[in-house]
Design a protein around this motif. Structure first.
Motif, PDB file in Angstrom:
ATOM      1  N   SER A 145      53.020  33.216  32.226  1.00  0.00           N
ATOM      2  CA  SER A 145      52.440  34.538  32.480  1.00  0.00           C
ATOM      3  C   SER A 145      52.080  34.649  33.961  1.00  0.00           C
ATOM      4  O   SER A 145      52.073  33.649  34.695  1.00  0.00           O
ATOM      5  N   GLY A 147      49.178  35.170  35.259  1.00  0.00           N
ATOM      6  CA  GLY A 147      47.976  34.380  35.522  1.00  0.00           C
ATOM      7  C   GLY A 147      48.272  32.901  35.600  1.00  0.00           C
ATOM      8  O   GLY A 147      47.711  32.181  36.436  1.00  0.00           O
ATOM      9  N   GLU A 148      49.163  32.421  34.731  1.00  0.00           N
ATOM     10  CA  GLU A 148      49.534  31.003  34.757  1.00  0.00           C
ATOM     11  C   GLU A 148      50.267  30.659  36.058  1.00  0.00           C
ATOM     12  O   GLU A 148      50.041  29.587  36.648  1.00  0.00           O
ATOM     13  N   ARG A 151      47.757  30.223  38.734  1.00  0.00           N
ATOM     14  CA  ARG A 151      47.046  28.950  38.598  1.00  0.00           C
ATOM     15  C   ARG A 151      47.865  27.809  39.218  1.00  0.00           C
ATOM     16  O   ARG A 151      47.310  26.938  39.898  1.00  0.00           O
ATOM     17  N   THR A 171      44.914  38.483  43.250  1.00  0.00           N
ATOM     18  CA  THR A 171      44.899  39.065  41.903  1.00  0.00           C
ATOM     19  C   THR A 171      45.605  40.413  41.833  1.00  0.00           C
ATOM     20  O   THR A 171      45.611  41.052  40.776  1.00  0.00           O
ATOM     21  N   LEU A 174      48.066  41.122  38.976  1.00  0.00           N
ATOM     22  CA  LEU A 174      47.611  40.745  37.639  1.00  0.00           C
ATOM     23  C   LEU A 174      46.818  41.857  36.972  1.00  0.00           C
ATOM     24  O   LEU A 174      46.247  42.717  37.650  1.00  0.00           O
ATOM     25  N   ASP A 175      46.758  41.810  35.636  1.00  0.00           N
ATOM     26  CA  ASP A 175      45.911  42.762  34.937  1.00  0.00           C
ATOM     27  C   ASP A 175      44.450  42.339  35.055  1.00  0.00           C
ATOM     28  O   ASP A 175      44.131  41.280  35.607  1.00  0.00           O
ATOM     29  N   LYS A 177      42.075  41.248  32.989  1.00  0.00           N
ATOM     30  CA  LYS A 177      41.634  39.998  32.365  1.00  0.00           C
ATOM     31  C   LYS A 177      42.110  38.787  33.151  1.00  0.00           C
ATOM     32  O   LYS A 177      41.336  37.864  33.455  1.00  0.00           O
ATOM     33  N   LYS A 178      43.394  38.775  33.516  1.00  0.00           N
ATOM     34  CA  LYS A 178      43.940  37.644  34.259  1.00  0.00           C
ATOM     35  C   LYS A 178      43.322  37.571  35.659  1.00  0.00           C
ATOM     36  O   LYS A 178      43.103  36.476  36.197  1.00  0.00           O
ATOM     37  N   SER A 179      43.034  38.746  36.258  1.00  0.00           N
ATOM     38  CA  SER A 179      42.398  38.773  37.581  1.00  0.00           C
ATOM     39  C   SER A 179      41.042  38.087  37.546  1.00  0.00           C
ATOM     40  O   SER A 179      40.702  37.274  38.406  1.00  0.00           O
ATOM     41  N   ASP A 181      40.025  35.876  35.357  1.00  0.00           N
ATOM     42  CA  ASP A 181      40.234  34.444  35.118  1.00  0.00           C
ATOM     43  C   ASP A 181      40.557  33.703  36.415  1.00  0.00           C
ATOM     44  O   ASP A 181      40.044  32.606  36.669  1.00  0.00           O
ATOM     45  N   ILE A 182      41.423  34.302  37.244  1.00  0.00           N
ATOM     46  CA  ILE A 182      41.800  33.662  38.510  1.00  0.00           C
ATOM     47  C   ILE A 182      40.615  33.605  39.457  1.00  0.00           C
ATOM     48  O   ILE A 182      40.391  32.599  40.146  1.00  0.00           O
TER      49      ILE A 182
END
Length: 232
Positions: A145, A147-148, A151, A171, A174-175, A177-179, A181-182
């Motif tokens: 993904s 986000g992955e 990472r 970010t 990214l959407d 949620k993933k933003s 998380d990062i």
């Protein structure tokens, strides 16, 4: 850790000389995430690239570890970037035909760490644990993904244990949620590894994961303040 003194940057466009940065003074601290905010054309990305030694300033000093890197020759600046700085960009730019583990092993091979093979695998394993991606070590970029991928890009940026991490819109692709998380990951690693992180972002929601917010306009700093979640 990293200090910018009276940084000015001028570009020539035909007969017109445009001053993009107009005397910036800025000191960055270890263990802090500093965000650069501002509209397009405010000078934030230019400031980041000058701080990172990716382009020279027209005037002023960039003091890193007590030494001004502006007058250094290109080879010496490249050496500092390779050994002391890490970079994360909007897109991960992973090699499509290499697995996650192979991406990081390749970076160790071309670095000057001179680790033996067993130690290289151990180092990669530590990095994958840091970014919580050890379970994806055999995956190819096409199966990751967004986000992955970021990472892994962060793990790659940390592979030579940099002192300063530069993140340019990490970010933006990214959407929400993933933003988040990062940003949680960048914040966590900045604290745990006690590195200095300078990040350009347009997304105000990401500011809650920073320690300091610098707002720019027309090549100048409008404000430099502690992040609101810390002020509270």
């Amino acid at each position: 850790m990293l200090t910018l003194e009276n940084i000015k940057k001028t570009f020539r466009n035909g007969e017109i000389e445009e001053e993009v940065l107009k005397g910036i003074d800025l000191s960055l601290n270890k263990g802090e995430v500093t965000a650069l905010m501002g509209a397009s054309g405010s000078g934030k990305s230019t400031l980041l690239t000058i701080a990172a030694g990716l382009q020279p300033s027209s005037y002023g000093q960039v003091i890193f570890e007590g030494v001004n890197i502006v007058p250094m020759n290109n080879e010496r600046v490249r050496e500092i970037r390779a050994k002391k700085f890490g970079f994360v960009f909007q897109f991960s730019h992973l090699v499509p035909f290499l697995t996650v583990e192979e991406q990081l092993l390749l970076m160790l091979e071309v670095s000057e760490t001179k680790l033996k093979k067993k130690a290289q695998y151990q180092e990669v394993n530590k990095l994958l644990q840091l970014v919580e991606m050890e379970h994806r070590r055999s995956a190819y970029p096409s199966s990751l993904s967004g986000g992955e991928k970021q990472r892994i890009a962060i793990a790659r940026a940390l592979i030579h244990k940099p002192i300063v991490l530069f993140a340019d819109e990490p970010t933006a692709s990214l959407d929400s949620k993933k933003s988040k998380d990062i940003m949680v990951l960048i914040q966590k690693l900045t604290k745990e590894l006690q590195i200095t992180t300078l990040m350009v972002t347009h997304d105000e929601e990401m500011l809650m994961y920073t320690d300091r917010i610098i707002k720019m306009s027309d090549g100048q700093i409008l404000s430099d303040q502690v992040s609101s979640h810390l002020a509270d």
